[in-house]
Design an enzyme around this catalytic site. Sequence first.
Site, mmCIF file in Angstrom:
data_model
loop_
_atom_site.group_PDB
_atom_site.id
_atom_site.type_symbol
_atom_site.label_atom_id
_atom_site.label_comp_id
_atom_site.label_asym_id
_atom_site.label_seq_id
_atom_site.Cartn_x
_atom_site.Cartn_y
_atom_site.Cartn_z
ATOM 1 C CB CYS A 46 156.387 22.290 51.678
ATOM 2 S SG CYS A 46 154.713 22.884 51.390
ATOM 3 N N GLY A 47 157.464 20.954 48.372
ATOM 4 C CA GLY A 47 157.609 21.338 46.974
ATOM 5 C C GLY A 47 156.265 21.143 46.299
ATOM 6 C CB ALA A 48 155.326 20.878 42.726
ATOM 7 C CD GLN A 49 153.543 15.031 42.963
ATOM 8 O OE1 GLN A 49 152.593 14.805 43.688
ATOM 9 N NE2 GLN A 49 153.469 14.913 41.653
ATOM 10 C CD GLN A 111 166.150 16.888 49.426
ATOM 11 O OE1 GLN A 111 165.293 16.890 50.307
ATOM 12 N NE2 GLN A 111 166.351 17.916 48.618
ATOM 13 C CG HIS A 133 159.993 7.422 42.412
ATOM 14 N ND1 HIS A 133 159.571 6.412 41.582
ATOM 15 C CD2 HIS A 133 161.163 7.857 41.898
ATOM 16 C CE1 HIS A 133 160.452 6.246 40.614
ATOM 17 N NE2 HIS A 133 161.432 7.097 40.780
ATOM 18 C CG ASP A 218 158.490 6.311 37.154
ATOM 19 O OD1 ASP A 218 157.479 6.833 36.660
ATOM 20 O OD2 ASP A 218 159.387 6.953 37.723
#
Lengths: 491, 471
Positions: A46-49, A111, A133, A218
């Site tokens: 639950c980070g920014a993305q 991770q 990704h 990328d």
Amino acid sequence: MSQNYFNTLSLREQLAELKKCRFMHMSEFSDGVAALKGKKMVVIGCGAQGLNQGLNLRDSGLDVSYTLRAAAIEEKRQSWKNATENGFTVGTYEELIPTADVVLNLTPDKQHTHVVNTVMPLMKQGACLSYSHGFNIVEEGMQVRDDLTVIMVAPKCPGSEVRAEYVRGFGVPTLIAVHEDNDPKGEGLALAKAYAVGTGGHKAGVLMSSFIAEVKSDLMGEQTILCGMLQTGSLLCFDKMIAEGVDAGYASKLIQYGWETVTEALKYGGVTNMMDRLSNPAKIRAFDLAEEMKAIMRPLYHKHQDDIMTGHFSKTMMADWANDDKNLLGWRADTAETAFEKTPAGDMEISEQEYFDNGILMVAMVKAGVELAFETMTDAGIIADSAYYESLHETPLIANTIARKKLYEMNATISDTAEYGCYLYNHACVPLLGDFMTGIKSDVIGRGLDVEDMGVDNSRLIEVNAAIRSHPVEAIGAELRGYMSDMKKIV
Amino acid sequence: MPTSLQNLTVNFDERFDLKNIDWRLESGQHWLISGPNGAGKSALAAVLTGAGKVASGEISGLPQHVGWVSFEAQAELIAAELKKDDADIMDVISEGTPVREILAQESRDLVLIDELVAKFELGYLLDRAFRKLSTGETRKVMLIRALSNQPDLLVLDEPFEGLDVKTHAMLHDYLSALSPNVQIVMVLNRLDECPDFVTDVAYVEQGKLLHQVKRTDQAALAELHQLLHLKTTDLEIPPTDPTAENKLPPLDPAQPLVRLTGAAIKYDDTVIFEGLDWTIEPGEHWQLSGPNGSGKTGLLSLITGDHPQCYVNDIFVFGFQRGSGESIWQIKQYIGYVSTALQWEHRVSVSVRNVIISGFYDSIGLYHKPSETEKAIAVQWLDLLGMTARADEPFNKLSYGDQRLLLIARAMVKHPPLLILDEPCLGLDEMNRQLVLALIEKICASSGTAVLYVNHHPHDHIKGIEHFLSL
């Protein structure tokens, strides 16, 4: 360590995968989120993305919850707070993964191996595993259970923008892909499309690509033109202005906001439009400087692309991961100590046009970097559409993070993978441009051309304009921006 | 010596008062008095001629010779003439006072009368009875009477009204030539007829002198123009788009628009509010008030779906129980929303026209090709706002107040069942506040939309709102 997946493919297969990239038509999304309706989507991380994609998916009527490591829940870490304060159900892997129809892996690259190995045995038969990704699949060769569908949905913007654009009623350009080795029920594409609709991405344009094309383009884009070139350019331009006696506050401001201003022109009308914002004499100077830099930097761009293709880059970076990020953290600390980073922007007014007039070298650096990255990627077999998105299209996004937070925070905001590559580029490029920079004066960075007469030679101007306009990145750019304009902001 | 009105309240009759007027007319200034119909423009002009009964306050510095031309003065004179007729006890038909005499009554310069009669080309009726003249002729006589009195102050109430084009031009030039020597105050319904010599503009509404604007302040003058337009226009709120694409799915009229049961917003250990029950029925106008930080905006965003905790509350909106698989756009389509934050969000480059059209899509910025109907409706809104000429200007180049007006139009363009106005006057000056309120009143009066009006002063309320919730 698993084997690099790309390197297991034959050359023909590699080239076929690299070539995958297609701009999807709006009508392909007419089913909306139907393919995900009623399915249980569980987000890992639950980070920014993670947070922002989840907020969008839920607001699109989908069932979203979050799973975190038990420790993160017990200690009520930030990720736990992010999820609970936003009214989401939060549970451990053991609690939620077995119930999930779709598991969204939105943890940082490094991770992935651990996370996927942990959750895979818990996933129910026939479920879907989604990535943002492709690094884990392509570079680390993760082998996913045969019954699971593996897709990728990658919004091409930071998480905060993914949310902000959705709330506006729009979205951010998004890349989707299906890992063909893991599409047992043939539903991968339908799920990926519904997911893109759920985040609002379909409104801004969706590219159908492959895991391989996404990873290889990328990585190349982010470490060269996007982050690397802007970091190197910031440091060199700042130091040059100080040496030339330009006010430090002014120099700092010109760079911090200059990238954003000049690349805004790039976003609207490509390199052509960015160059057209310069006066005729300045345009010719910028063109010549860019040509000179391209010749100097070309081998460096080739090296980056080669190292990405062979897997040397990811191997080196993963070795640093295994070494507790010693290099990465050291380089990040060095960035914080640079003169540019430590000099706050002055409070003088700089008009939009002045950023061009006094930032000729910056414009030249953007042009050189975009064109070199594009040329190098397409030479390596990456299709022009992908190369365009990973070079020119994303440059304004990174420029925007520099405008907000300068280099240190830019590096902390982008992925660790991008950041690692950015430092590699910077360490090679700064010395590489050393001789070139000794010839630079404040007329092209800091003060503007010192000319009485704005006249130029006709034939020279025609030659320069033709060269700018005929570069292949301009042709594909015009085409893709044309597709986008149907669904993009009507300005 | 300047004429000065200090906190002056004047009674005219039982129906009308001028209230607490503070006004100073410096020498060298020429004033135009503007305002909607029935606002008290003529009354304010008449005060300068000594009309009305001063209830309180002071008026000082009035010059000795004041010339007054108005329909009232005209009517008074005609009434006096008729009265003479009635009073005539002799059984003869009175012809009434001839024009020649009427002109001479107040004149201080008989030669000037002749000049003016020639200018107005009235020679042919000098011997006719005043009360038998046409309205236009009477008006010209009144003008000559006032001008030949060599006034120090000339008060002209709609002087151009009833004049033909040629006479209008002549009078305009005459007044311009006079203006260096005589102070002029004129009442005009139309600001665009304002002669060049006017230096200051007064705006009157409901018996109050609300605004005084220097002629040189172009921005303020434009706002005044717009305010007058909104107050006087016959235009109604434009209809919404009848085509299927923009038609809202109908709501069950038996169900409330909004029902919150035991609603709460909490962060960590901080409770913003809790245990809140609230039902908004269709067509009900509500005012929500409470101090800063009491959670007004949070409460609204539970309704609009912008607050993530809407998913952990018991919320029924527009036929949906929140968290049952509905999308946020299915909720937002029923809501028009205006707030300061929304204004800040509009940083993208969007034209004035497209901001209005974006209301059909609930988006900030426009991401669809607008239909012809949508464009036509946008034009109607711009007409109503008096901003037609600015359709293609970028939104972010407009004044703050104009942006707010446009956002209200954007919110109303689809005639939503619920219009939420979160402190719509926040950050606006008095003139723009009135512009916004004028538009809101027009909306309340002429649509079926339920208005939810939010501010932090419970006493500062809008006409027509009958339900109140305080946090």
